[in-house]
Design an enzyme around this catalytic site. Structure first.
Site, PDB file in Angstrom:
ATOM      1  N   TYR A   1       1.436   0.197  -8.960  1.00  0.00           N
ATOM      2  CA  TYR A   1       1.924   0.234 -10.350  1.00  0.00           C
ATOM      3  C   TYR A   1       3.189   1.068 -10.545  1.00  0.00           C
ATOM      4  O   TYR A   1       3.398   1.637 -11.626  1.00  0.00           O
ATOM      5  CB  TYR A   1       0.793   0.728 -11.270  1.00  0.00           C
ATOM      6  CG  TYR A   1      -0.363  -0.240 -11.316  1.00  0.00           C
ATOM      7  CD1 TYR A   1      -0.343  -1.341 -12.172  1.00  0.00           C
ATOM      8  CD2 TYR A   1      -1.453  -0.092 -10.464  1.00  0.00           C
ATOM      9  CE1 TYR A   1      -1.382  -2.264 -12.189  1.00  0.00           C
ATOM     10  CE2 TYR A   1      -2.495  -1.004 -10.470  1.00  0.00           C
ATOM     11  CZ  TYR A   1      -2.456  -2.077 -11.335  1.00  0.00           C
ATOM     12  OH  TYR A   1      -3.480  -2.993 -11.342  1.00  0.00           O
TER      13      TYR A   1
ATOM     14  N   GLU B   1      -4.733 -19.414 -19.009  1.00  0.00           N
ATOM     15  CA  GLU B   1      -4.431 -19.975 -17.677  1.00  0.00           C
ATOM     16  C   GLU B   1      -3.014 -20.540 -17.635  1.00  0.00           C
ATOM     17  O   GLU B   1      -2.291 -20.355 -16.660  1.00  0.00           O
ATOM     18  CB  GLU B   1      -5.456 -21.048 -17.294  1.00  0.00           C
ATOM     19  CG  GLU B   1      -6.895 -20.535 -17.169  1.00  0.00           C
ATOM     20  CD  GLU B   1      -7.029 -19.341 -16.238  1.00  0.00           C
ATOM     21  OE1 GLU B   1      -6.201 -19.198 -15.313  1.00  0.00           O
ATOM     22  OE2 GLU B   1      -7.944 -18.529 -16.439  1.00  0.00           O
TER      23      GLU B   1
ATOM     24  N   HIS C   1      -0.375 -18.088 -16.916  1.00  0.00           N
ATOM     25  CA  HIS C   1      -0.171 -17.837 -15.477  1.00  0.00           C
ATOM     26  C   HIS C   1       0.793 -18.877 -14.892  1.00  0.00           C
ATOM     27  O   HIS C   1       1.721 -18.558 -14.163  1.00  0.00           O
ATOM     28  CB  HIS C   1      -1.492 -17.941 -14.711  1.00  0.00           C
ATOM     29  CG  HIS C   1      -2.430 -16.783 -14.908  1.00  0.00           C
ATOM     30  ND1 HIS C   1      -2.053 -15.485 -14.742  1.00  0.00           N
ATOM     31  CD2 HIS C   1      -3.761 -16.740 -15.228  1.00  0.00           C
ATOM     32  CE1 HIS C   1      -3.100 -14.676 -14.947  1.00  0.00           C
ATOM     33  NE2 HIS C   1      -4.141 -15.418 -15.254  1.00  0.00           N
TER      34      HIS C   1
ATOM     35  N   GLU D   1      -1.763 -11.317 -16.584  1.00  0.00           N
ATOM     36  CA  GLU D   1      -2.932 -11.618 -17.424  1.00  0.00           C
ATOM     37  C   GLU D   1      -2.597 -11.635 -18.914  1.00  0.00           C
ATOM     38  O   GLU D   1      -3.378 -12.136 -19.722  1.00  0.00           O
ATOM     39  CB  GLU D   1      -4.044 -10.601 -17.154  1.00  0.00           C
ATOM     40  CG  GLU D   1      -4.543 -10.560 -15.714  1.00  0.00           C
ATOM     41  CD  GLU D   1      -5.058 -11.901 -15.215  1.00  0.00           C
ATOM     42  OE1 GLU D   1      -5.459 -12.732 -16.048  1.00  0.00           O
ATOM     43  OE2 GLU D   1      -5.031 -12.127 -13.992  1.00  0.00           O
TER      44      GLU D   1
ATOM     45  N   HIS E   1     -15.617 -11.204 -10.562  1.00  0.00           N
ATOM     46  CA  HIS E   1     -14.525 -10.484  -9.909  1.00  0.00           C
ATOM     47  C   HIS E   1     -15.001  -9.508  -8.839  1.00  0.00           C
ATOM     48  O   HIS E   1     -14.206  -9.061  -8.026  1.00  0.00           O
ATOM     49  CB  HIS E   1     -13.701  -9.749 -10.964  1.00  0.00           C
ATOM     50  CG  HIS E   1     -13.144 -10.676 -12.003  1.00  0.00           C
ATOM     51  ND1 HIS E   1     -13.949 -11.312 -12.932  1.00  0.00           N
ATOM     52  CD2 HIS E   1     -11.884 -11.098 -12.256  1.00  0.00           C
ATOM     53  CE1 HIS E   1     -13.209 -12.082 -13.709  1.00  0.00           C
ATOM     54  NE2 HIS E   1     -11.960 -11.975 -13.331  1.00  0.00           N
TER      55      HIS E   1
ATOM     56  N   ARG F   1      -6.358  -4.924 -14.387  1.00  0.00           N
ATOM     57  CA  ARG F   1      -5.346  -5.832 -14.927  1.00  0.00           C
ATOM     58  C   ARG F   1      -5.713  -6.366 -16.313  1.00  0.00           C
ATOM     59  O   ARG F   1      -4.843  -6.579 -17.153  1.00  0.00           O
ATOM     60  CB  ARG F   1      -5.151  -7.004 -13.967  1.00  0.00           C
ATOM     61  CG  ARG F   1      -6.406  -7.825 -13.746  1.00  0.00           C
ATOM     62  CD  ARG F   1      -6.231  -8.924 -12.712  1.00  0.00           C
ATOM     63  NE  ARG F   1      -5.876  -8.374 -11.410  1.00  0.00           N
ATOM     64  CZ  ARG F   1      -5.529  -9.113 -10.363  1.00  0.00           C
ATOM     65  NH1 ARG F   1      -5.514 -10.416 -10.441  1.00  0.00           N
ATOM     66  NH2 ARG F   1      -5.215  -8.546  -9.223  1.00  0.00           N
TER      67      ARG F   1
END
Ligand code: X8Z
Ligand code: ZN
Length: 624
Positions: free
Chosen positions: A223, A383, A386, A411, A511, A520
């Site tokens: 980061y 989505e 992205h 995200e 996840h 995120r």
């Protein structure tokens, strides 16, 4: 190692096995064996160029192998994924080790940045040990497949997450039915427990070889700031939003207590996790009916409107594409429509968790088991965000910069666009006939808060758990206890029935077996409001933020695109500055957005005892 979710591409594609030697920095021929010459800046540059070429060469095959497995979860596709991921990890480790050799060499900005990406490219690194690399790849592929199939060790006992989620989401199912669904889904994960433990061991060994204290430190190192500072920064931002969350938790608990009674919902304790309308109690939109402010103007029921207008799954996606087109983005390529997976096939196992894919060849896809409801309408925008990000940076950036400013940015883009799915937008596209009066604002804000504000502590705690697991603060014999302590502490949510170390509840969240870092999403939930506020300002929209829609504004689209095109070429603080004028993450935008609701919640809570400490006297928050 996952291919979806658009990690920086170094995580996915690494140099070919035969060319492994090319991953090592060149050493000069005449060097004396006893006194090797230090590597030079021009060697570093050449190393990076070669790495980029190799990454590009291998990307497509790797991505397609993952794609096929996610679309056909079988033992065969599993072993194919295990194999390619094993090879990719080996190459990734070789690249990272190669990059490390240039640590002390003075190089130009881009070479240094790319070397750092190469070092931190893997999410779950292995040590330089073939047997362990293979073991790690097999464990990862196996956990992922178990989650997709929803099976316990007994293949005759499988659970369908989509169905169980419907039971939890419905206002009409009983508390007992919800409990059964909640418990049943968690039968998928105990079998992962030992594998997870072993994976942590191997990955930590790999991380240490690369120079990180543990795998959590590796994750936090991505980061553009010190890893420790990043953790502190997350706590700072959480501190900004916690009062808002606490007000929401207090109100929702009181309403659920009214509905279910003291026996089931303790009016002073954490909320049982099965009653919040979502399998992980991560967003609470499905309890809206139970907690909504009384108003003559209820919030628009988008699920009902989609049904009334007979929207198909594809039309939902087309509508989302249209939003991006209205901002000036080019339509998606034809192959998006022919190659994506939009609905759950009946005849095979697929990984239903929504994802967006980039094959590095103007070939973008999503994979989703779309349900015709408001929630999935928003997820589709998520989505596509992205995919548009991927396309923007693929067109402008070299291989190692084809990623987002940080993973939270990736995200946040689709969600930022989806914040404009409000009544004025729905009227513009004909989904509703009239924009409700301003008295409908509070119900709308409540609906949004149940999704966005409720999510915040969950977004933070998933990786607090993993960071603790990786650094040993949460030992293997306390995996589940550690998980529930964090759930209680941050969310004020508790397990509805006793849980023990025979369970492995974190593994029931995609996840975790999928090894997708989660901070995120916390970042994204803060950033999307920062972006929305700025884009609305730019659009000249006056009035409350929740009434602003950026639909149709090409100037705003160009501003957004300028940031997307930067990829990961500059530190995220700079990308943020390009977009908002500020280099800092700032929760004041989400606070502004929900300010009217916060006032209302505090009025509702005035006579209630908030917080969820076990002490009955807790008037204010004593949760932490
Ligand atoms: O996993 C996702 C996306 C794919 S990147 C659907 N999300 C998180 C989740 O479902 O837990 C979006 C919000 C949080
Ligand atoms: Zn996503």
């Amino acid at each position: 190692m996952k291919i979806s979710h658009s990690f920086r591409k170094v995580a996915l594609s690494l140099c070919v096995a035969g060319a492994l030697a090319a991953c090592q920095p060149q050493t000069e021929k005449e060097q004396k064996p006893t006194q090797p010459k230090p590597p030079t800046a021009s060697e570093a540059k050449a190393f990076v160029a070669e790495a980029e070429a190799l990454l590009e060469e291998n990307y497509e095959h790797l991505a397609k192998t993952y794609w096929v497995q996610a679309n056909f979860v079988t033992s065969d596709t599993n072993s194919l994924v295990a194999k390619v991921s094993e090879e990719a990890t080996k190459r990734g480790v070789a690249l990272a080790m190669g990059a490390k050799k240039f640590n002390d060499v003075e190089v130009d900005y881009d070479t240094r940045r790319k070397l750092e990406f190469l070092k931190a490219g893997l999410t779950i690194p292995a040590p330089e040990d073939d047997a362990k690399t293979k073991e790690l790849a097999e464990i990862s592929a196996g956990m992922d497949a178990a989650y997709a199939k929803g099976c316990t060790e007994n293949p005759n006992e499988c659970y369908v997450l989509g169905q169980l989620s419907d039971t939890l989401a419905s206002p009409d199912t009983s508390a007992q039915q919800k409990l059964d669904a909640w418990v049943n889904w968690r039968k998928v994960s105990p079998q992962m427990r030992l594998d997870y433990q072993r994976m942590v061991e191997i990955a930590n060994e790999g991380s240490k070889e690369l120079g990180y204290a543990d795998t959590g430190a590796l994750w936090r190192s991505k980061y553009d700031m010190e890893a420790d500072d990043f953790a502190v920064e997350m706590d700072r931002v959480w501190g900004q939003v916690k009062p808002l969350y606490d007000s929401l938790q207090c109100h929702v608990r009181a309403k659920l207590n009214e509905k279910y009674g003291d026996e089931i919902v303790d009016p002073a304790g954490p909320i049982p996790a099965h009653l919040l309308g979502n399998m992980w109690a991560q967003s609470w939109g499905n309890v809206y009916q139970d907690v909504a402010p009384k108003s003559d103007v209820p919030a628009t029921d988008l699920t009902a409107r989609l049904a009334a207008k007979n929207y198909s799954e594809i039309e939902m996606v087309r509508t989302a594409e249209n939003f991006f087109s209205s901002l000036g983005f080019q339509p998606l390529p034809d192959t998006f429509w022919t190659r994506s997976l939009f609905t759950k096939p009946q005849d095979r196992d697929v990984q239903c968790h929504a994802s967006a894919w980039d094959f590095n060849k103007d070939d973008y896809r999503i994979k989703m088991c779309i349900k015709k409801n408001a929630e999935d309408f928003v997820v589709i925008h998520h989505e596509l965000g992205h995919n548009y990000y991927q396309r923007a940076y693929n067109l402008k950036q070299p291989m190692l910069y084809r990623g987002s400013a940080n993973d939270g940015f990736h995200e946040a883009i689709g969600d930022t666009v989806a914040l404009s799915i409000n009544d004025s937008y729905l009227k513009e596209i004909g989904l509703i006939d009239e924009v409700p009066a301003a008295s409908g604002d509070l119900p709308y804000l409540m609906k949004m808060a149940l999704d966005k504000v409720a999510f915040l502590p969950f977004g933070l705690l998933v990786d607090k758990w993993r960071w603790g697991v990786f650094n040993g603060e949460i030992p293997a014999d306390k995996y589940n206890q550690g998980w529930w302590e964090l759930r209680e502490k941050y969310q004020g949510v508790k397990a509805p029935v006793a849980r023990t170390e025979a369970h492995f509840d974190p593994g029931a969240k995609y996840h975790v077996p999928g090894n997708v870092p989660y901070t995120r999403y916390f970042l994204a939930h803060i950033l999307q409001f920062q972006f929305h506020r700025e884009l609305c300002k730019m659009a000249g929209v006056e009035g409350p933020l929740h009434r602003c829609s950026i639909y149709g504004n090409k100037e705003v689209g160009a501003k957004l695109n300028a940031m997307l095109e930067m990829g990961s070429s500059r530190p995220w603080q700079e990308a943020l500055q390009t977009m908002t004028g500020s280099r800092d993450m700032d929760a004041s935008a989400i606070i502004d957005y929900f300010a009217p609701l916060k006032t209302w919640l505090d009025e509702q809570n005035a006579e209630r005892s908030c917080g969820w400490s076990k002490e009955p006297s807790a008037k204010t928050d004593t949760a932490s």
